[in-house]
Design a protein around this motif. Structure first.
Motif, PDB file in Angstrom:
ATOM      1  N   VAL A   1       0.822  -1.200   0.025  1.00  0.00           N
ATOM      2  CA  VAL A   1       0.009  -0.025   0.135  1.00  0.00           C
ATOM      3  C   VAL A   1       0.889   1.147  -0.059  1.00  0.00           C
ATOM      4  O   VAL A   1       1.881   1.237   0.990  1.00  0.00           O
ATOM      5  N   THR A   2       0.753   2.241  -0.947  1.00  0.00           N
ATOM      6  CA  THR A   2       1.358   3.246  -1.052  1.00  0.00           C
ATOM      7  C   THR A   2       0.384   4.402  -0.922  1.00  0.00           C
ATOM      8  O   THR A   2      -0.570   4.605  -1.477  1.00  0.00           O
ATOM      9  N   GLU A   3       0.578   5.205   0.299  1.00  0.00           N
ATOM     10  CA  GLU A   3      -0.100   6.716   0.224  1.00  0.00           C
ATOM     11  C   GLU A   3       0.513   7.625  -0.409  1.00  0.00           C
ATOM     12  O   GLU A   3       1.577   8.226   0.402  1.00  0.00           O
ATOM     13  N   MET A   4       0.114   8.486  -1.600  1.00  0.00           N
ATOM     14  CA  MET A   4       0.659   9.448  -2.264  1.00  0.00           C
ATOM     15  C   MET A   4       0.006  10.873  -1.274  1.00  0.00           C
ATOM     16  O   MET A   4      -1.193  10.643  -0.811  1.00  0.00           O
ATOM     17  N   GLY A   5       1.034  11.606  -0.782  1.00  0.00           N
ATOM     18  CA  GLY A   5       0.538  12.489   0.089  1.00  0.00           C
ATOM     19  C   GLY A   5       0.816  14.008  -0.519  1.00  0.00           C
ATOM     20  O   GLY A   5       1.935  14.222  -1.079  1.00  0.00           O
ATOM     21  N   MET A   6      -0.028  14.921  -0.649  1.00  0.00           N
ATOM     22  CA  MET A   6       0.307  16.137  -1.212  1.00  0.00           C
ATOM     23  C   MET A   6       0.954  17.105  -0.170  1.00  0.00           C
ATOM     24  O   MET A   6       0.724  17.093   1.019  1.00  0.00           O
ATOM     25  N   VAL A   7       2.062  17.522  -0.848  1.00  0.00           N
ATOM     26  CA  VAL A   7       2.970  18.446   0.276  1.00  0.00           C
ATOM     27  C   VAL A   7       2.624  19.646  -0.319  1.00  0.00           C
ATOM     28  O   VAL A   7       2.639  20.718   0.275  1.00  0.00           O
ATOM     29  N   LYS A   8       2.730  19.999  -1.710  1.00  0.00           N
ATOM     30  CA  LYS A   8       2.287  21.262  -2.502  1.00  0.00           C
ATOM     31  C   LYS A   8       1.705  20.975  -3.597  1.00  0.00           C
ATOM     32  O   LYS A   8       1.949  19.872  -4.370  1.00  0.00           O
ATOM     33  N   HIS A   9       0.635  21.821  -4.326  1.00  0.00           N
ATOM     34  CA  HIS A   9      -0.100  21.589  -5.445  1.00  0.00           C
ATOM     35  C   HIS A   9      -0.346  22.907  -6.215  1.00  0.00           C
ATOM     36  O   HIS A   9      -0.624  23.707  -5.574  1.00  0.00           O
ATOM     37  N   HIS A  10       0.100  22.732  -7.395  1.00  0.00           N
ATOM     38  CA  HIS A  10      -0.155  23.952  -8.283  1.00  0.00           C
ATOM     39  C   HIS A  10      -1.450  24.544  -8.439  1.00  0.00           C
ATOM     40  O   HIS A  10      -1.351  25.693  -8.550  1.00  0.00           O
ATOM     41  N   TYR A  11      -2.598  23.737  -8.386  1.00  0.00           N
ATOM     42  CA  TYR A  11      -3.890  24.272  -8.419  1.00  0.00           C
ATOM     43  C   TYR A  11      -4.076  25.503  -7.175  1.00  0.00           C
ATOM     44  O   TYR A  11      -4.702  26.402  -7.475  1.00  0.00           O
TER      45      TYR A  11
END
Length: 189
Positions: free
Chosen positions: A167-177
């Motif tokens: 299981v890999t959890e992708m975490g948002m650190v920064k987003h261009h939106y």
């Protein structure tokens, strides 16, 4: 940034089990879940393994970048939905399409003809109750031992995480939106 010394000794863990099909889950609020699954599909296809990708939220006529390249490579990518729920004009139809799509995906997994089956964005129909979680879990547990399955989407249920091998959890650190930069073709499509 702190500079590190590169490792010179490698601690190698020798696996004691047999090779077998894996269940991989890519979840979390960050970008890259589908992209990572597509990377695995490319890797398997590059080794001559049969791959099939189902996209639960994309329409069958979708022509995003991944559709174009997988078509060129001869990797089937099948849209099963009518778009994300906030774009749907008929949620009952969306639910019916998801359930029909699951029946197709389940038959593919159980059929055992594919090395890798990707269930892209399946977490939405699971979370909405459109696809029964118990059926998905049963299929994953009962699949042929050589079949690998990748499931993607935000909010993976705990029961699915329990069944998964990786299981890999992708975490948002920064987003261009958040900085007001719109979606970019070739990056988000």
């Amino acid at each position: 940034m702190q500079i590190e010394q590169p490792p010179v000794d490698r601690q190698r863990v020798v696996p004691s089990g047999e090779r077998r099909g894996l269940v991989l889950v890519h979840t979390g609020d960050g970008k890259g879940k589908s992209t990572a699954a597509f990377g695995l599909a490319l890797r398997a296809h590059g080794r001559g393994k049969p791959v099939l990708i189902y996209q639960f939220m994309k329409v069958p006529s979708a022509r995003f970048g991944e559709h174009r390249v997988f078509e060129q490579l001869g990797v089937p990518l099948i849209g099963l939905g009518d778009g994300f729920s906030w774009k749907s004009k008929d949620l009952e139809n969306s639910a019916a399409l998801a359930l029909e799509g699951w029946a197709r995906a389940e038959a593919t997994i159980r059929g055992g003809e594919h090395f890798l089956v990707v269930l892209d964005e399946i977490m939405y129909p699971l979370r909405y109750g459109w696809v029964p979680l118990d059926r998905v879990l049963a299929c994953l547990r009962e699949r042929p031992s050589h079949v690998h399955v990748v499931l993607t989407g935000r909010g993976a249920p705990a029961e699915l995480i329990e069944v998964a091998d990786t299981v890999t959890e992708m975490g948002m650190v920064k987003h261009h939106y958040r900085a007001g930069v719109p979606a970019q073709r070739g990056i988000e499509d």
